[in-house]
Enzyme design. Sequence first.
Site, PDB file in Angstrom:
ATOM      1  N   ASN A   7       0.935  -1.333   0.157  1.00  0.00           N
ATOM      2  CA  ASN A   7      -0.046  -0.134  -0.050  1.00  0.00           C
ATOM      3  C   ASN A   7       0.777   1.257   0.083  1.00  0.00           C
ATOM      4  OD1 ASN A   7      -1.537   2.150   0.487  1.00  0.00           O
ATOM      5  ND2 ASN A   7      -2.687   1.054   2.262  1.00  0.00           N
ATOM      6  N   ARG A   9       0.382   4.322   0.483  1.00  0.00           N
ATOM      7  CA  ARG A   9       0.183   5.272   1.401  1.00  0.00           C
ATOM      8  C   ARG A   9       0.641   5.026   2.883  1.00  0.00           C
ATOM      9  NH1 ARG A   9      -5.505   5.348  -0.832  1.00  0.00           N
ATOM     10  NH2 ARG A   9      -5.650   3.669   0.752  1.00  0.00           N
ATOM     11  N   CYS A  10       1.166   3.815   2.931  1.00  0.00           N
ATOM     12  CA  CYS A  10       1.890   3.233   4.114  1.00  0.00           C
ATOM     13  C   CYS A  10       3.124   3.286   4.371  1.00  0.00           C
ATOM     14  CB  CYS A  10       1.341   1.699   4.442  1.00  0.00           C
ATOM     15  SG  CYS A  10       1.766   0.952   5.795  1.00  0.00           S
ATOM     16  N   SER A  11       3.582   3.744   5.335  1.00  0.00           N
ATOM     17  CA  SER A  11       5.099   4.144   5.410  1.00  0.00           C
ATOM     18  C   SER A  11       5.764   2.797   5.921  1.00  0.00           C
ATOM     19  CB  SER A  11       5.283   5.056   6.850  1.00  0.00           C
ATOM     20  OG  SER A  11       4.864   4.675   8.100  1.00  0.00           O
ATOM     21  N   ARG A  14       6.098   1.173   2.407  1.00  0.00           N
ATOM     22  CA  ARG A  14       7.296   1.697   1.624  1.00  0.00           C
ATOM     23  C   ARG A  14       8.619   1.309   2.398  1.00  0.00           C
ATOM     24  NH1 ARG A  14       3.607   6.188   2.499  1.00  0.00           N
ATOM     25  NH2 ARG A  14       5.274   7.378   3.993  1.00  0.00           N
TER      26      ARG A  14
END
Length: 119
Positions: A7, A9-11, A14
């Site tokens: 995802n 948007r997920c740190s 990433r």
Amino acid sequence: MITIYHNPRCSKSRGACDLVADVYNEAKEPVDVVEYLRNPLTVSELKQLNKMLACPVRDMLRDTEPEYKDLGLADPALTDAQLYEAIERHPVLLQRPIVVRDGRAVIGRPPEAIEALFR
């Protein structure tokens, strides 16, 4: 082949992608990044992933998502089949990131947990 269920948007997700690209994947194996919110997994794919994770289906669920409460997923009477169906219909419920390599998978929380796939 390494697969990352990601995802963007997920740190943590990433961070897992970065660790695979920059640290753990020394052999430069091909990496398939699957944005599972755009391309939800089927019940069959979730079962296969769960087998590689070797964990209870409940461990694949994000219990902090509003859908978890709204759907009453904390109910211990729910079957695995019902939990798989909930994840299929609401992919936001799937833990992230999940990294798969050589028939094994780990949930990358924390992202450093994926190191186990490269030992």
